[in-house]
Scaffold this motif. Structure first.
Motif, PDB file in Angstrom:
ATOM      1  N   ALA A  98      36.816  50.739  35.396  1.00  0.00           N
ATOM      2  CA  ALA A  98      37.396  49.591  36.088  1.00  0.00           C
ATOM      3  C   ALA A  98      36.574  49.276  37.329  1.00  0.00           C
ATOM      4  O   ALA A  98      36.145  50.169  38.041  1.00  0.00           O
ATOM      5  CB  ALA A  98      38.840  49.883  36.473  1.00  0.00           C
TER       6      ALA A  98
ATOM      7  N   THR B  94      41.813  52.065  41.161  1.00  0.00           N
ATOM      8  CA  THR B  94      43.239  51.880  40.920  1.00  0.00           C
ATOM      9  C   THR B  94      44.059  53.042  41.439  1.00  0.00           C
ATOM     10  O   THR B  94      45.238  53.137  41.162  1.00  0.00           O
ATOM     11  CB  THR B  94      43.504  51.705  39.417  1.00  0.00           C
TER      12      THR B  94
ATOM     13  N   SER C 239      47.903  50.425  36.479  1.00  0.00           N
ATOM     14  CA  SER C 239      48.231  49.479  37.542  1.00  0.00           C
ATOM     15  C   SER C 239      47.874  48.061  37.132  1.00  0.00           C
ATOM     16  O   SER C 239      47.146  47.826  36.178  1.00  0.00           O
ATOM     17  CB  SER C 239      47.474  49.853  38.818  1.00  0.00           C
ATOM     18  N   ARG C 240      48.361  47.126  37.911  1.00  0.00           N
ATOM     19  CA  ARG C 240      48.061  45.731  37.639  1.00  0.00           C
ATOM     20  C   ARG C 240      46.577  45.455  37.721  1.00  0.00           C
ATOM     21  O   ARG C 240      46.060  44.608  37.021  1.00  0.00           O
ATOM     22  CB  ARG C 240      48.829  44.837  38.610  1.00  0.00           C
ATOM     23  N   SER C 241      45.856  46.163  38.627  1.00  0.00           N
ATOM     24  CA  SER C 241      44.427  45.884  38.715  1.00  0.00           C
ATOM     25  C   SER C 241      43.705  46.234  37.426  1.00  0.00           C
ATOM     26  O   SER C 241      42.846  45.498  37.005  1.00  0.00           O
ATOM     27  CB  SER C 241      43.717  46.595  39.822  1.00  0.00           C
TER      28      SER C 241
ATOM     29  N   MET D 226      45.049  46.361  34.437  1.00  0.00           N
ATOM     30  CA  MET D 226      45.502  45.394  33.438  1.00  0.00           C
ATOM     31  C   MET D 226      44.811  44.049  33.645  1.00  0.00           C
ATOM     32  O   MET D 226      44.439  43.381  32.687  1.00  0.00           O
ATOM     33  CB  MET D 226      47.023  45.242  33.485  1.00  0.00           C
ATOM     34  N   SER D 227      44.587  43.665  34.877  1.00  0.00           N
ATOM     35  CA  SER D 227      43.847  42.432  35.164  1.00  0.00           C
ATOM     36  C   SER D 227      42.417  42.546  34.671  1.00  0.00           C
ATOM     37  O   SER D 227      41.856  41.595  34.136  1.00  0.00           O
ATOM     38  CB  SER D 227      43.851  42.134  36.661  1.00  0.00           C
ATOM     39  N   GLU D 228      41.820  43.724  34.862  1.00  0.00           N
ATOM     40  CA  GLU D 228      40.454  43.940  34.398  1.00  0.00           C
ATOM     41  C   GLU D 228      40.376  43.836  32.869  1.00  0.00           C
ATOM     42  O   GLU D 228      39.409  43.316  32.326  1.00  0.00           O
ATOM     43  CB  GLU D 228      39.920  45.288  34.864  1.00  0.00           C
TER      44      GLU D 228
ATOM     45  N   GLN E 299      42.195  41.906  31.040  1.00  0.00           N
ATOM     46  CA  GLN E 299      42.245  40.480  30.742  1.00  0.00           C
ATOM     47  C   GLN E 299      40.897  39.817  31.006  1.00  0.00           C
ATOM     48  O   GLN E 299      40.455  38.970  30.236  1.00  0.00           O
ATOM     49  CB  GLN E 299      43.350  39.801  31.538  1.00  0.00           C
ATOM     50  N   VAL E 300      40.245  40.192  32.092  1.00  0.00           N
ATOM     51  CA  VAL E 300      38.928  39.629  32.404  1.00  0.00           C
ATOM     52  C   VAL E 300      37.926  40.011  31.321  1.00  0.00           C
ATOM     53  O   VAL E 300      37.152  39.178  30.849  1.00  0.00           O
ATOM     54  CB  VAL E 300      38.434  40.104  33.787  1.00  0.00           C
TER      55      VAL E 300
ATOM     56  N   SER F 134      38.389  37.886  28.320  1.00  0.00           N
ATOM     57  CA  SER F 134      38.678  36.479  28.611  1.00  0.00           C
ATOM     58  C   SER F 134      37.739  35.532  27.872  1.00  0.00           C
ATOM     59  O   SER F 134      36.602  35.870  27.538  1.00  0.00           O
ATOM     60  CB  SER F 134      38.574  36.214  30.114  1.00  0.00           C
TER      61      SER F 134
ATOM     62  N   TYR G 263      30.091  42.185  32.332  1.00  0.00           N
ATOM     63  CA  TYR G 263      31.224  42.611  33.141  1.00  0.00           C
ATOM     64  C   TYR G 263      30.798  43.491  34.306  1.00  0.00           C
ATOM     65  O   TYR G 263      31.320  43.386  35.393  1.00  0.00           O
ATOM     66  CB  TYR G 263      32.237  43.351  32.256  1.00  0.00           C
TER      67      TYR G 263
END
Length: 99
Positions: A5, A9, A18-20, A22-24, A26-27, A30, A98
């Motif tokens: 990541a 986190t 964590s949300r971070s 999970m956001s990663e 998604q990125v 994407s 990424y």
């Protein structure tokens, strides 16, 4: 393939990521990133991708599975699709773009 990541986190792991992280995830899967990778593929692999249908980016996205590796903040990306070479090239491109 595992990707660390980009954001620390604090050691959150597995399904409780964590949300971070999970956001990663998604990125990493994407549409803009997959489109960027598709645009950079060699011509022969882009040709294979265009044969996937009217929206090859969506097809490539649907063939990607990204999950947090249990007990870590690492992300595992597994490609699925009818063309192993294209799938491997897409994952390699995602990791390169990424990181």
């Amino acid at each position: 393939m595992q990707v660390e990541a980009a954001v620390s986190t604090g050691g959150t792991q597995g399904v409780n990521a964590s949300r971070s992280v999970m956001s990663e995830l998604q990125v990493l899967t994407s549409r803009p990133l997959v489109q960027s990778v598709l645009d950079k593929l060699p011509a022969d692999q882009r040709q294979i991708a265009t044969g996937l249908g009217p929206d090859p980016v969506a097809v490539l996205q649907s063939g990607l599975q990204a999950d947090v590796a249990q007990g870590t903040d690492a992300v595992e990306v597994a490609p699925h699709g009818p063309n192993a070479g294209l799938a491997a090239a897409v994952v390699s491109g995602l990791v390169a773009d990424y990181t």
